[in-house]
Design a protein around this motif. Structure first.
Motif, PDB file in Angstrom:
ATOM      1  N   ASP A  77     -11.408   8.276  -6.148  1.00  0.00           N
ATOM      2  CA  ASP A  77     -10.675   9.499  -6.468  1.00  0.00           C
ATOM      3  C   ASP A  77     -10.659  10.416  -5.247  1.00  0.00           C
ATOM      4  O   ASP A  77     -11.349  10.187  -4.258  1.00  0.00           O
ATOM      5  N   ASN A  83      -7.560   9.184  -9.726  1.00  0.00           N
ATOM      6  CA  ASN A  83      -7.777   7.780 -10.056  1.00  0.00           C
ATOM      7  C   ASN A  83      -9.256   7.582 -10.368  1.00  0.00           C
ATOM      8  O   ASN A  83     -10.044   8.523 -10.294  1.00  0.00           O
ATOM      9  N   ALA A  84      -9.606   6.350 -10.694  1.00  0.00           N
ATOM     10  CA  ALA A  84     -11.012   6.054 -10.981  1.00  0.00           C
ATOM     11  C   ALA A  84     -11.872   6.283  -9.749  1.00  0.00           C
ATOM     12  O   ALA A  84     -11.454   6.029  -8.624  1.00  0.00           O
ATOM     13  N   SER A  85     -13.051   6.774  -9.968  1.00  0.00           N
ATOM     14  CA  SER A  85     -14.036   6.969  -8.914  1.00  0.00           C
ATOM     15  C   SER A  85     -15.297   6.230  -9.346  1.00  0.00           C
ATOM     16  O   SER A  85     -15.514   5.988 -10.540  1.00  0.00           O
ATOM     17  N   ILE A  86     -16.133   5.906  -8.383  1.00  0.00           N
ATOM     18  CA  ILE A  86     -17.405   5.288  -8.763  1.00  0.00           C
ATOM     19  C   ILE A  86     -18.244   6.280  -9.578  1.00  0.00           C
ATOM     20  O   ILE A  86     -19.130   5.869 -10.332  1.00  0.00           O
ATOM     21  N   MET A  87     -17.894   7.576  -9.492  1.00  0.00           N
ATOM     22  CA  MET A  87     -18.615   8.598 -10.239  1.00  0.00           C
ATOM     23  C   MET A  87     -18.389   8.467 -11.752  1.00  0.00           C
ATOM     24  O   MET A  87     -19.191   8.964 -12.539  1.00  0.00           O
ATOM     25  N   ASN A  88     -17.285   7.847 -12.158  1.00  0.00           N
ATOM     26  CA  ASN A  88     -17.111   7.578 -13.595  1.00  0.00           C
ATOM     27  C   ASN A  88     -17.165   6.080 -13.912  1.00  0.00           C
ATOM     28  O   ASN A  88     -17.686   5.669 -14.943  1.00  0.00           O
ATOM     29  N   ALA A  89     -16.681   5.241 -12.974  1.00  0.00           N
ATOM     30  CA  ALA A  89     -16.629   3.804 -13.255  1.00  0.00           C
ATOM     31  C   ALA A  89     -18.029   3.185 -13.321  1.00  0.00           C
ATOM     32  O   ALA A  89     -18.201   2.094 -13.872  1.00  0.00           O
ATOM     33  N   CYS A  90     -19.027   3.901 -12.801  1.00  0.00           N
ATOM     34  CA  CYS A  90     -20.394   3.381 -12.850  1.00  0.00           C
ATOM     35  C   CYS A  90     -20.873   3.214 -14.295  1.00  0.00           C
ATOM     36  O   CYS A  90     -21.852   2.497 -14.559  1.00  0.00           O
ATOM     37  N   SER A  91     -20.161   3.830 -15.226  1.00  0.00           N
ATOM     38  CA  SER A  91     -20.513   3.677 -16.639  1.00  0.00           C
ATOM     39  C   SER A  91     -20.371   2.229 -17.099  1.00  0.00           C
ATOM     40  O   SER A  91     -20.884   1.865 -18.160  1.00  0.00           O
ATOM     41  N   ALA A  92     -19.689   1.399 -16.311  1.00  0.00           N
ATOM     42  CA  ALA A  92     -19.527  -0.013 -16.657  1.00  0.00           C
ATOM     43  C   ALA A  92     -20.876  -0.736 -16.734  1.00  0.00           C
ATOM     44  O   ALA A  92     -20.966  -1.811 -17.320  1.00  0.00           O
ATOM     45  N   LEU A 111     -22.595   7.933 -19.382  1.00  0.00           N
ATOM     46  CA  LEU A 111     -22.161   8.795 -18.279  1.00  0.00           C
ATOM     47  C   LEU A 111     -22.623  10.247 -18.447  1.00  0.00           C
ATOM     48  O   LEU A 111     -22.879  10.946 -17.465  1.00  0.00           O
ATOM     49  N   TYR A 112     -22.720  10.689 -19.694  1.00  0.00           N
ATOM     50  CA  TYR A 112     -23.127  12.074 -19.956  1.00  0.00           C
ATOM     51  C   TYR A 112     -24.542  12.364 -19.433  1.00  0.00           C
ATOM     52  O   TYR A 112     -24.898  13.515 -19.218  1.00  0.00           O
TER      53      TYR A 112
END
Lengths: 252, 252
Positions: A110, A136-145, A150-151
């Motif tokens: 992102d 776009n997707a960032s590792i800051m949110n996609a790390c939830s994978a 994430l919260y």
């Protein structure tokens, strides 16, 4: 259960929102590319990039899974790769172009992950250039994978390369703060792209080292090594199984 | 300066990665739609959706800026809107289809923002269904557009609707933990989509209230109101100017 949102900040937020200002003709689009290959750009991003007069790719804070040539083929437009030097010292030309024409500045992940890009948006706005962001997707949110919620992540840390003379370990204090408060920590690992050796830098020689990154197993060990001499922290316990290593292909 | 990464978690991460398992023919694609309109889907996401046999839109944890009809026109495929009831009780049919065919489950923002979607991925994997994730922007990273540094955010909180008899204020403890540690807080505001009134729920009547959200100014006031009776917290000081209100059109 959530859409609209509110931010409680510690500091007063910058009043200069990065979007919404009108300028004469030109526009700087900050376009997130996501985390994988050329097709992780959004449809909106692709349509925007394809009509821009200038396309610049920021290529030193992060690296996409494909090279510039593949982006150019997909966009059907030439792309200028900007290394650290270009972003920090030569972006005036890009901004000047953006006063008159539509210009895209592409960022892996992102747009506002790195402060460099926030600075660029502020500079553009100060020059009266219209700025638009395509997220776009960032590792800051996609790390939830990885399965962690994430919260429950606290502040993010960076782990730099250690050298013989420089071993910055202040990140561990932030990990400890997070852990004490029951939060996970996302630790981002340093990469070196077009970096000079200390000797070459001292001698002013523009000779660059090959690209490299802090390898994941080394990072895990580094955290443990950093903790060892600080015995009062050991009670927090960081067994190896409490760390998850992710790498770029996490979304495939 | 960052690409590859490492997670230090508090809990042992789930060993069931949501990607990578082979199954016989079918696949469940969890596709993030981003935060704006139909064109915020990635090119990869659009190509995937267009070849799927079944397309389901999760429509109760978040709302896109456009309606289902516009998505259908853009995808050139029918889209089934799944409300809370359908996601929680009727997704068996979707998963069954995914054992044989390619199926897309669309989520506003990114895929794993809500635990519901992690649960669905786990359920699919338990059924031997291949699961693939196509990430996109989430408010968890796009909130950086306000100018605050993403690295410095602590745990995220949700602010629910207050009723006469239910005023859940535990979120404020998390805000205080973040603030004491020098971190920002992202507060997500509740929405109500196809919710029953307490009376209708008690009587088993499937009559739904009109969609609504916690309005932003009300959320700010709620935080202040919640703080008032807890005098020992007042020394932390949350003046009004330390909150930033964002809403869906932040990326335009």
């Amino acid at each position: 259960m959530v859409t609209v949102l509110l931010l409680l900040s510690l500091a007063t937020a910058s009043s200069s929102s990065v979007a919404g200002m009108a300028s004469a003709g030109g526009c700087l689009y900050l376009v997130g590319l996501g985390l994988g290959d050329e097709k992780d750009i959004t449809v909106k991003g692709l349509e925007t990039v394809r009509r821009c007069k200038g396309i610049f790719l920021e290529g030193y804070t992060s690296i996409l899974g494909v090279d510039v040539k593949r982006l150019e083929e997909f966009y059907e437009r030439p792309v200028t790769l900007m290394d650290r030097e270009a972003v920090e010292s030569e972006c005036d030309g890009m901004l000047e172009l953006a006063t008159k024409e539509e210009v895209a500045f592409l960022v892996v992940g992102d747009v506002y992950g790195a402060t460099t890009h926030t600075d660029m948006a502020v500079r553009a706005k100060e020059l009266g250039i219209k700025v638009r962001v395509i997220h776009n997707a960032s590792i800051m949110n996609a790390c939830s994978a990885c399965g962690l919620q994430l919260y429950n992540f606290g502040q993010t840390v960076s782990i730099c390369f250690f050298t013989e003379t420089w071993k910055p370990d202040s990140f561990i204090d932030k990990v400890v703060v997070n852990k004490k408060a029951g939060m996970h920590t996302l630790a981002l690992l340093d990469i070196k792209v077009k970096e000079q050796s200390e000797e070459n830098m001292a001698r002013g020689r523009k000779i660059y080292e090959p690209p490299r990154s802090v390898l994941k197993p080394r990072a895990s060990h580094k955290i443990i090594d950093t903790l060892k001499p600080r015995h009062h922290l050991q009670s927090l316990q960081f067994p190896g199984r409490e760390s998850v290593n992710l790498s770029l292909p996490l979304w495939t």
